[in-house]
Design an enzyme around this catalytic site. Structure first.
Site, PDB file in Angstrom:
ATOM      1  N   HIS A 170     -14.145  -2.436   6.169  1.00 37.49           N
ATOM      2  CA  HIS A 170     -12.940  -3.107   6.685  1.00 37.49           C
ATOM      3  C   HIS A 170     -13.199  -3.764   8.044  1.00 37.49           C
ATOM      4  CE1 HIS A 170      -8.744  -3.070   8.368  1.00 37.49           C
ATOM      5  NE2 HIS A 170      -8.444  -3.349   7.113  1.00 37.49           N
TER       6      HIS A 170
ATOM      7  N   ASP B 137     -13.944   6.371   6.229  1.00 35.38           N
ATOM      8  CA  ASP B 137     -12.574   5.853   6.318  1.00 35.38           C
ATOM      9  C   ASP B 137     -11.886   6.130   4.981  1.00 35.38           C
ATOM     10  OD1 ASP B 137     -10.342   4.118   6.051  1.00 35.38           O
ATOM     11  OD2 ASP B 137     -11.232   2.585   7.329  1.00 35.38           O
TER      12      ASP B 137
ATOM     13  N   GLU C 186     -16.398   3.677   3.644  1.00 32.96           N
ATOM     14  CA  GLU C 186     -15.042   4.002   3.214  1.00 32.96           C
ATOM     15  C   GLU C 186     -15.151   4.842   1.947  1.00 32.96           C
ATOM     16  OE1 GLU C 186     -12.726   0.353   2.853  1.00 32.96           O
ATOM     17  OE2 GLU C 186     -13.569  -0.414   4.717  1.00 32.96           O
TER      18      GLU C 186
ATOM     19  N   HIS D 288      -7.460   4.373   1.898  1.00 31.97           N
ATOM     20  CA  HIS D 288      -6.867   4.165   0.571  1.00 31.97           C
ATOM     21  C   HIS D 288      -7.033   5.354  -0.362  1.00 31.97           C
ATOM     22  CE1 HIS D 288      -5.907  -0.009   1.396  1.00 31.97           C
ATOM     23  NE2 HIS D 288      -7.053  -0.038   2.059  1.00 31.97           N
TER      24      HIS D 288
ATOM     25  N   ASN E  69       0.821  -1.215   0.000  1.00 37.08           N
ATOM     26  CA  ASN E  69       0.000   0.000   0.000  1.00 37.08           C
ATOM     27  C   ASN E  69       0.855   1.266   0.000  1.00 37.08           C
ATOM     28  OD1 ASN E  69      -2.426  -1.547   0.287  1.00 37.08           O
ATOM     29  ND2 ASN E  69      -1.929  -1.792   2.454  1.00 37.08           N
TER      30      ASN E  69
ATOM     31  N   SER F  64     -11.113  -1.223   0.253  1.00 38.02           N
ATOM     32  CA  SER F  64      -9.785  -1.827   0.250  1.00 38.02           C
ATOM     33  C   SER F  64      -9.656  -3.079  -0.601  1.00 38.02           C
ATOM     34  CB  SER F  64      -9.357  -2.141   1.684  1.00 38.02           C
ATOM     35  OG  SER F  64     -10.266  -3.035   2.293  1.00 38.02           O
TER      36      SER F  64
ATOM     37  N   LYS G  39      -0.200   3.864   4.756  1.00 39.49           N
ATOM     38  CA  LYS G  39      -0.384   3.513   3.343  1.00 39.49           C
ATOM     39  C   LYS G  39       0.338   4.557   2.484  1.00 39.49           C
ATOM     40  CE  LYS G  39      -3.870   0.325   4.548  1.00 39.49           C
ATOM     41  NZ  LYS G  39      -5.134   0.154   5.230  1.00 39.49           N
TER      42      LYS G  39
HETATM   43  C1  LIG Z   1      -5.515  -0.728   6.341  1.00 33.76           C
HETATM   44  C2  LIG Z   1      -6.872  -0.278   6.722  1.00 33.76           C
HETATM   45  C3  LIG Z   1      -7.178   0.070   8.042  1.00 33.76           C
HETATM   46  C4  LIG Z   1      -6.219  -0.195   9.181  1.00 33.76           C
HETATM   47  O1  LIG Z   1      -5.193   0.728   9.198  1.00 33.76           O
HETATM   48  P1  LIG Z   1      -3.799   0.346   9.903  1.00 33.76           P
HETATM   49  O2  LIG Z   1      -3.150   1.659  10.110  1.00 33.76           O
HETATM   50  O3  LIG Z   1      -3.084  -0.547   8.951  1.00 33.76           O
HETATM   51  O4  LIG Z   1      -4.126  -0.340  11.192  1.00 33.76           O
HETATM   52  C5  LIG Z   1      -8.415   0.611   8.299  1.00 33.76           C
HETATM   53  N1  LIG Z   1      -9.326   0.787   7.313  1.00 33.76           N
HETATM   54  C6  LIG Z   1      -9.076   0.417   6.036  1.00 33.76           C
HETATM   55  C7  LIG Z   1     -10.123   0.616   5.001  1.00 33.76           C
HETATM   56  C8  LIG Z   1      -7.852  -0.137   5.718  1.00 33.76           C
HETATM   57  O5  LIG Z   1      -7.606  -0.553   4.477  1.00 33.76           O
END
Ligand SMILES: *Cc1c(COP(=O)(O)O)cnc(C)c1O
Length: 391
Positions: free
Chosen positions: A136, A209, A180, A212, A49, A184, A244
């Site tokens: 997620h 969220d 989101e 990404h 990522n 993801s 990421k």
């Molecule tokens: C990777 C991810 C997370 C978690 O984040 P980390 O910092 O890796 O713990 C949360 N939400 C989504 C959509 C993700 O892809």
């Protein structure tokens, strides 16, 4: 004494093995940050990522080292005890400005943020949560910990969300919609403008969220919430991660000053956790200098993803509604997805098979997540290997 725990654990692992669902850690070597196989050959990374290559950028690395030297290897405690430094507060101000919000709060990781901020919000009183079916795992955990009734709407199906909200119009408590901006596993986007309008219509709070999207999408890579027109209503809670596209580690929540002050008092994942270490804050500070100026990389990344989708579709693979740097190629069974991944691995490509329970049964897939450091030649190798898969 007979150790029945280990016996049960091994039985569970055997069952996963039998269904091709067992996960194993795989050690990957790196050479100056580039992945190499056991034969020392460079692997083409189409699975991490690190969308903008910032985990290996000289500026993020040098500022991480510099801040570590100046402020120490670790934070001494939780932020509420002795862990709040000027560098953390200044970074939060920069993150808030980047996200176009009043305030921001650093949290240890994205998982921790979703798993603990949602319960903190629900602790205000009776809450009904509306959650996208592809959210997620950390969001799913947050909803469970919230001990609030959670209604799942079909992925990106806003008519279904509307129906659920209408059916609960008489509910006396708060409504919280969680989604989101870029998903993801499918690499598609939610319709934030429509979600904001629905949230306004029903007086619901909206939680998005941006794990990404940040760094990759929106004006100056500020994410898709920042891309909403100024006349639009707002997203109440914006979550973003720093591991990421930022190439470092950690996460943050951005929103109103009231939201952040509330979380400082009520979010267990903030209160009872050690502050992020100075090296991480330094890397994030440097990433904030770089990301707004990386339009060339963002354009290049989008172009690689378009090429990949075109090739996959041409070879007969379904890429769902992907419109981002995350591109799924649906294979079907776990075994077939594992076989496809190993074919690509043999061609020097680090592709990963994603299987249930991460994705729904029968949709095991290769999930490509591209980065701007891939050269045109790398993408050529990938496309050629994909053509060999379909034969
Ligand atoms: C990777 C991810 C997370 C978690 O984040 P980390 O910092 O890796 O713990 C949360 N939400 C989504 C959509 C993700 O892809």
């Amino acid at each position: 004494m007979d150790n029945s725990l280990d016996r049960d654990l091994l039985a569970q692992l055997d069952m996963l093995d039998a269904h091709n669902r067992r996960r194993r850690l795989r050690v990957l070597a790196t050479d100056h940050g580039r992945l190499v196989g056991i034969d020392g050959r460079r692997l083409i990374d189409v699975s991490s990522n690190d969308y903008l290559g910032l985990s290996q950028h000289p500026l993020t690395k040098s500022r991480a080292a510099d801040w570590s030297e100046r402020f120490g290897a670790g934070a001494p405690s939780s932020r509420l005890v002795t862990g709040t430094r000027g560098i953390a507060v200044a970074l939060e101000e920069r993150l808030a400005a980047f996200k176009g919000c009043e305030a921001a709060l650093l949290i240890g990781s994205g998982f921790q943020a979703n798993a603990t901020v949602i319960p903190a919000l629900a602790s205000l009183g009776d809450t009904l949560i509306f959650s996208d079916s592809l959210n997620h795992s950390s969001i799913v955990h947050g909803c469970r910990l919230a001990k609030a009734q959670t209604l799942i709407f079909r992925h990106n199906d806003l008519d279904h969300l509307d129906q659920l909200l209408r059916a609960n119009a008489a509910y006396h408590g708060r409504r919280l919609i969680v989604t989101e901006s870029v998903f993801s596993m499918d690499g598609d986007r939610s319709d934030l403008a429509a979600l904001v309008a629905i949230a306004e219509r029903y007086g619901a709070a909206l939680y998005v969220d941006e794990a990404h999207a940040v760094g990759v999408m929106g004006p100056e890579g500020r994410g898709l919430v920042a891309a909403l027109p100024p006349t639009s209503g707002k997203v109440d809670i914006v979550m973003g991660t720093l591991g990421k596209a930022f190439g470092a580690y950690g996460a943050y929540i951005a929103g109103s000053r009231a939201l952040i002050d509330f979380l400082i008092n009520r979010c267990a994942g903030f209160i009872y956790a050690t502050a992020l270490p100075p090296a991480v804050l330094g890397a994030v500070d440097a990433a904030l200098d770089l990301i707004p100026k990386m339009d060339t990389e963002r354009v290049r990344l989008a172009a690689s993803a378009t090429r990949l989708r075109y090739a996959l579709n041409g070879a007969g693979f379904d890429t769902l509604q992907s419109s981002t740097q995350i591109v799924p190629a649906i294979i079907g069974t776990e075994a077939a997805a594992l076989a496809a991944a190993s074919t690509l691995n043999a061609a020097g490509i680090l592709a990963v098979a994603i299987r249930p329970p991460t994705v729904p049964d029968g949709t095991s897939r290769l999930r490509f997540s591209l980065n701007s450091a891939l050269s045109d030649a790398d993408v050529d190798v990938l496309l050629a290997a994909i053509m060999s898969l379909s034969n």
